[in-house]
Design an enzyme around this catalytic site. Structure first.
Site, PDB file in Angstrom:
ATOM      1  N   SER A 201       0.822  -1.216   0.000  1.00 48.85           N
ATOM      2  CA  SER A 201       0.000   0.000   0.000  1.00 48.85           C
ATOM      3  C   SER A 201       0.852   1.261   0.000  1.00 48.85           C
ATOM      4  O   SER A 201       2.057   1.238   0.281  1.00 48.85           O
ATOM      5  CB  SER A 201      -0.932   0.006   1.215  1.00 48.85           C
ATOM      6  OG  SER A 201      -1.690  -1.170   1.257  1.00 48.85           O
TER       7      SER A 201
HETATM    8  N1  SAM Z   1      -0.063  -5.285   4.279  1.00 51.00           N
HETATM    9  C1  SAM Z   1       0.570  -5.511   3.002  1.00 51.00           C
HETATM   10  C2  SAM Z   1       1.947  -4.920   2.929  1.00 51.00           C
HETATM   11  O1  SAM Z   1       2.403  -4.300   3.893  1.00 51.00           O
HETATM   12  O2  SAM Z   1       2.588  -5.119   1.883  1.00 51.00           O
HETATM   13  C3  SAM Z   1      -0.251  -5.093   1.826  1.00 51.00           C
HETATM   14  C4  SAM Z   1      -1.446  -5.935   1.678  1.00 51.00           C
HETATM   15  S1  SAM Z   1      -2.166  -6.039   0.075  1.00 51.00           S
HETATM   16  C5  SAM Z   1      -2.898  -4.455  -0.086  1.00 51.00           C
HETATM   17  C6  SAM Z   1      -3.494  -7.158   0.491  1.00 51.00           C
HETATM   18  C7  SAM Z   1      -3.037  -8.577   0.737  1.00 51.00           C
HETATM   19  O3  SAM Z   1      -4.100  -9.322   1.304  1.00 51.00           O
HETATM   20  C8  SAM Z   1      -2.624  -9.331  -0.535  1.00 51.00           C
HETATM   21  O4  SAM Z   1      -1.343  -9.823  -0.408  1.00 51.00           O
HETATM   22  C9  SAM Z   1      -3.662 -10.465  -0.618  1.00 51.00           C
HETATM   23  O5  SAM Z   1      -3.161 -11.650  -1.197  1.00 51.00           O
HETATM   24  C10 SAM Z   1      -4.011 -10.643   0.845  1.00 51.00           C
HETATM   25  N2  SAM Z   1      -5.295 -11.307   1.112  1.00 51.00           N
HETATM   26  C11 SAM Z   1      -6.474 -11.169   0.470  1.00 51.00           C
HETATM   27  N3  SAM Z   1      -7.412 -11.920   1.050  1.00 51.00           N
HETATM   28  C12 SAM Z   1      -6.829 -12.560   2.100  1.00 51.00           C
HETATM   29  C13 SAM Z   1      -7.295 -13.477   3.088  1.00 51.00           C
HETATM   30  N4  SAM Z   1      -8.560 -13.897   3.117  1.00 51.00           N
HETATM   31  N5  SAM Z   1      -6.407 -13.925   4.010  1.00 51.00           N
HETATM   32  C14 SAM Z   1      -5.117 -13.508   3.990  1.00 51.00           C
HETATM   33  N6  SAM Z   1      -4.621 -12.654   3.066  1.00 51.00           N
HETATM   34  C15 SAM Z   1      -5.473 -12.178   2.142  1.00 51.00           C
END
Ligand code: SAM
Length: 212
Positions: free
Chosen positions: A58
């Site tokens: 993000s």
């Molecule tokens: N916090 C992260 C960082 O610091 O880089 C950025 C997160 S990114 C915007 C959203 C993440 O959520 C993605 O890597 C995606 O694969 C993961 N995601 C989506 N649904 C999920 C779930 N049900 N459980 C765990 N991870 C999930």
């Protein structure tokens, strides 16, 4: 923005981020360690960057606002849903210190691996990366002092709220696929909650049983 100093000066000047602990963590945890080498020059651009598999790390200002909203202090136990690059988890880990613990969940196995490698590079020890659908939380380590969801959720996931301690804070972008409100939910006595809307954001979707 080309350097972390420029980013921090901008946050200070416009009073966007005022929590000293958050500003210090951004200085200590290098974003370069959490992105691909070819994007290193853009490490401190205030934009989200691709991390592969259709996902992003993000925008720094969003990450900083979320970190500040968590009201972190030393020794807390924090659950993150959506590890991605591991950067958000690393910043939280830096603030809560060695007596604190971050459990972070990632649904895409390759990204869980990417995050583990990044955290190792950054020498962050107090983060556990779990490869799983985190939308139902992680009961085994519950309850948590703080829970942060870093993907767009259709509503506040009820299992996560159940796994939050009394007086704990849950932060999640909630809405549809195109626009979400950042909700800060505080758990009060008797299972009641108090919710604050921190404004509009756009995140990649939450998958899994409580996701889209
Ligand atoms: N916090 C992260 C960082 O610091 O880089 C950025 C997160 S990114 C915007 C959203 C993440 O959520 C993605 O890597 C995606 O694969 C993961 N995601 C989506 N649904 C999920 C779930 N049900 N459980 C765990 N991870 C999930």
């Amino acid at each position: 923005m080309n350097t972390v100093k420029e980013l921090i000066d901008y946050w200070k000047k416009d009073k966007i981020i005022t929590d000293r602990k958050v500003l210090d963590a951004f200085q200590k945890v290098e974003r370069e360690n959490f992105i691909s080498e070819h994007l290193e020059k853009e490490a401190y651009a205030d934009v989200p960057l691709p991390i592969g598999y259709g996902q992003t790390i993000s925008q720094p200002t969003t990450i900083a606002l979320m970190t500040e909203a968590l009201e972190l202090k030393k020794g807390l136990k924090v659950l993150e849903v959506g590890t991605g690059s591991g950067y958000q988890a690393a910043l939280i880990a830096n603030i809560i210190g060695g007596k604190g613990k971050v459990i972070t969940t990632e649904i895409i196995p390759q990204l869980a691996e990417f995050a583990r490698a990044n955290l190792k590079k950054a020498k962050i020890m107090n983060v556990i990366v779990l490869e799983k659908d985190g939308s139902q939380g992680h009961k085994e380590e519950a309850p948590y002092d703080r829970i942060i969801v870093t993907a767009a959720a259709p509503e506040v996931p009820k299992h996560l709220l159940e796994q939050l301690k009394e007086k704990g804070i849950l932060l999640a972008p909630v809405g549809d696929l195109y626009n979400q409100e950042m909700l800060k939910v505080r758990k009060l006595k008797n299972g009641k909650t108090k919710t604050e809307n921190l404004g509009d954001f756009v995140f990649v979707p939450l998958r899994g049983s409580e996701g889209f």
